[in-house]
Design a protein around this motif. Structure first.
Motif, PDB file in Angstrom:
ATOM      1  N   ASP A  37      23.059  47.098  35.610  1.00 44.18           N
ATOM      2  CA  ASP A  37      23.729  47.242  36.909  1.00 44.18           C
ATOM      3  C   ASP A  37      24.092  47.438  37.923  1.00 44.18           C
ATOM      4  OD1 ASP A  37      25.609  45.799  34.277  1.00 44.18           O
ATOM      5  OD2 ASP A  37      26.330  47.722  34.466  1.00 44.18           O
ATOM      6  N   GLU A  79      21.557  48.400  39.930  1.00 45.43           N
ATOM      7  CA  GLU A  79      20.034  47.414  40.495  1.00 45.43           C
ATOM      8  C   GLU A  79      20.926  46.452  40.965  1.00 45.43           C
ATOM      9  OE1 GLU A  79      16.718  46.986  38.085  1.00 45.43           O
ATOM     10  OE2 GLU A  79      16.297  49.300  38.319  1.00 45.43           O
ATOM     11  N   ARG A  80      21.406  45.257  40.269  1.00 47.23           N
ATOM     12  CA  ARG A  80      22.118  44.441  40.778  1.00 47.23           C
ATOM     13  C   ARG A  80      23.361  44.107  42.217  1.00 47.23           C
ATOM     14  NH1 ARG A  80      23.422  42.212  35.907  1.00 47.23           N
ATOM     15  NH2 ARG A  80      25.784  42.871  36.176  1.00 47.23           N
ATOM     16  N   MET A  81      23.506  45.215  41.671  1.00 46.40           N
ATOM     17  CA  MET A  81      24.133  45.887  42.534  1.00 46.40           C
ATOM     18  C   MET A  81      24.278  45.643  43.844  1.00 46.40           C
ATOM     19  SD  MET A  81      27.599  48.621  43.022  1.00 46.40           S
ATOM     20  CE  MET A  81      26.813  50.330  43.186  1.00 46.40           C
ATOM     21  N   GLN A 126      21.207  45.662  45.154  1.00 48.78           N
ATOM     22  CA  GLN A 126      20.418  44.282  45.393  1.00 48.78           C
ATOM     23  C   GLN A 126      20.912  42.982  46.024  1.00 48.78           C
ATOM     24  OE1 GLN A 126      17.418  42.401  42.507  1.00 48.78           O
ATOM     25  NE2 GLN A 126      15.805  43.600  42.778  1.00 48.78           N
TER      26      GLN A 126
END
Lengths: 180, 433
Positions: free
Chosen positions: B7, B9-11, B13
């Motif tokens: 979560d 990382e995705r946020m 990235q």
């Protein structure tokens, strides 16, 4: 003009092509530099050095893979060269005392780019570097360790501390959101 | 934990990979400056390497030949120089007679070979005795207190039968003795005189001129249009230069050189442009409550139209330069060569030139703005000199220069460097001490 035409023009040293390349990629690359640097002035210096390297090494680009990715790597490396001494001073070798609370989707959806940048910039320099490399650029801890000339465990530690730091900041935002 | 990691990382990235901020304009200017500094350093590096190679080559040549060459006043070519016992004397009178008659006389001969005097110059042996014999030389060689003089070198070498000597002597050149074997130092008289005295003159003046081809390299905003439209022409240049001879091989040159550069500005292109046409007209607007009002509405329409830009002009640039050049001179056969390198300072420039500049959708002719500062160039030249008489030499010189400083004024975004190739023909006159 396609990237390929642009690159070939730049390899020939044509200023007009170099300017077009700069115009096309500098906003995104400045965004990258701002993430790694402590100040805007420093980011400008890194961007400048990075683009000089890009023009100098343009003939080594093999037209395999993304050109943007290639420029981005050069920028990241420029930023690291500029910063890694500072990072070594922050080197920590322990994983103790770090907890990993769950992420709240509600918070992420509300965070805008600028807010994320603010959060990143609040990180101590060493954490910021590792966090950027791992979470945003997608480097592995092994690659980070080689790049920054630190131990792999240190990279992991720095990353987890950065997360903890960001977690605390996000909690505060969450509390403020719930009050509203 | 992994889910939470993903979560986070995705946020970041998704949030930051496409984060864009336009950098300030001065960053691009700084990049240009840094590139130029790199280029300047690179050019200096190349120029330094060339200069170093020239100097190393010249130095090697000089030192390799120092022990082989010896200055002398003998002005003849001796071939097959073995003398037998019957004809081992060459009288000064015989030699002088040969010189005056300007013929190649056989002055001594054996059954195997001949001693030929090719006398056509003004000076020959300065031996005290009336004739030079093997005995004289043998005595000189044995007597350490009386070393063999350079003047007697040929006979010495001949006697020793060690080397084959060849003389190519002209007073205005360095007067070398070439040998195919190393001459033992003990047979050579140490040089006591100053090099400049041996040269016979310390200063020389040369006047040269000839065709010149100068082109330029542009960079920065607007360079492409000028590259497309301008073409350099062959022009002329001339110069008056003074040489200071430090010694027979090294000299410093300075003076004044004038150079003209012409170019054509020829451009004929048709561009498809979008043209905006705006037509204002009055419209009355009705309102249920308020009274009717008249307002102006502008109708805007875009249309594509072909626009032709055609220019045919001529530009002229005139420059006066001061060269400061270090020269290395060496002789091969009858010809003298000079390799020189240094700087060229452009002290004065005048032009009647206009260049094409794009201004939005139009292309205009704009007055060429040259930098008022002194422009510096790296200069290299190779000259071939042929003696016409004792004081005068014919010169043919090929020179090349490249600007290291921008020629254009600082307020223009365009940068210009000139490169010139000049072929000069002229004369060099030595000024007596």
């Amino acid at each position: 003009m396609s990237d390929e035409e642009l690159i070939k023009g730049c390899i020939k040293g044509k200023d007009a092509f170099q300017y077009e390349l700069y115009r096309r990629y500098s906003p995104k690359m400045f965004g990258v530099c701002l993430r790694y640097c402590a100040s805007r002035e420093e980011a400008e210096d890194v961007l400048q050095d990075g683009f000089v390297k890009v023009f100098k090494k343009m003939d080594t680009f093999k037209f395999q893979g993304s050109f943007e990715g290639w420029i981005r790597r050069i920028m990241v490396h420029s930023a690291i060269r500029n910063k890694y001494i500072t990072l070594r001073a922050h080197e920590v070798n322990t994983l103790e005392g770090i907890d990993h609370p769950a992420m709240d989707e509600k918070i992420t959806s509300k965070l805008m780019m600028m807010d994320l940048m603010k959060l990143i910039n609040e990180l101590p320099q060493g954490y910021k570097m590792v966090f950027n490399l791992y979470a945003v650029e997608g480097y592995s801890h092994k690659e980070i360790a080689e790049l920054l000339e630190i131990q792999e465990a240190t990279s992991r530690t720095q990353y987890l501390r950065a997360r903890q730091f960001l977690r605390e900041k996000l909690d505060k935002i969450q509390k403020n959101e719930s009050r509203i | 934990m992994n889910q939470e990691f993903n979560d986070m990382e995705r946020m970041f990235q998704e949030g930051l990979q496409n984060y864009e901020v336009t950098p300030p304009a001065h960053v691009w200017n700084n990049i240009q400056k840094q590139k130029r500094r790199g280029l300047l350093f690179y050019r200096f590096k190349i120029a330094s390497i060339i200069l170093l190679l020239c100097l190393t080559g010249a130095g090697t040549y000089y030192f390799m030949n120092t022990t082989y060459n010896q200055e002398t006043n003998v002005i003849n070519t001796f071939e097959n120089k073995e003398l037998d016992n019957k004809n081992n004397e060459v009288s000064v009178e015989t030699i002088n007679k040969s010189i005056k008659s300007n013929t190649n006389d056989i002055i001594a001969s054996t059954s195997k070979s001949k001693l030929v005097l090719k006398g056509n110059k003004t000076q020959i042996y300065k031996h005290n005795s009336k004739s030079i014999t093997k005995k004289d030389i043998a005595t000189d060689l044995k007597d350490n207190s009386n070393p063999i003089s350079a003047d007697d070198l040929s006979m010495t070498m001949d006697y020793k039968n060690e080397i084959k000597l060849k003389y190519q002597i002209y007073p205005s050149l360095m007067q070398y003795v070439y040998s195919t074997k190393r001459i033992p130092k003990k047979y050579l008289t140490p040089k006591k005189e100053k090099e400049s005295e041996k040269l016979g003159y310390k200063y020389s003046i040369e006047m040269v001129g000839g065709p010149s081809y100068a082109y330029r390299k542009l960079s920065g905003q607007g360079s492409q249009l000028r590259d497309e439209s301008e073409q350099a022409n062959l022009t002329v240049q001339t110069g008056l230069k003074l040489n200071y001879h430090i010694n027979p091989t090294w000299s410093i040159q300075s003076g004044l050189s004038w150079e003209s550069r012409n170019e054509k500005v020829k451009y004929n292109q048709t561009e498809l442009q979008r043209k905006l046409t705006q037509t204002p007209h009055q419209v009355t607007v009705f309102h249920p409550v308020l009274p009717p009002r008249s307002i102006t509405v502008i109708d805007s329409t875009y249309s594509n139209e072909n626009v032709n830009f055609k220019f045919n002009n001529a530009n002229k640039y005139t420059t006066i330069n001061i060269p400061v050049v270090l020269g290395y001179t060496f002789t091969l056969g009858k010809l003298q060569y000079r390799v020189s390198a240094g700087s060229l300072f452009n002290i004065y420039s005048i032009n009647s030139a206009n260049n094409l500049v794009r201004n939005g959708n139009t292309i205009d002719l704009v007055k060429y703005k040259e930098s008022p500062k002194i422009k510096t160039s790296i200069y290299t030249a190779v000259a071939l000199q042929y003696p016409l008489n004792t004081n005068c030499m014919a010169i043919t010189e090929l020179s090349y220069y490249t600007n290291v400083t921008n020629r254009m004024s600082a307020d223009t975004l365009l940068r210009q460097r000139n490169y010139g190739l000049n072929l000069s023909v002229g004369a060099k006159i030595s000024l007596r001490k």
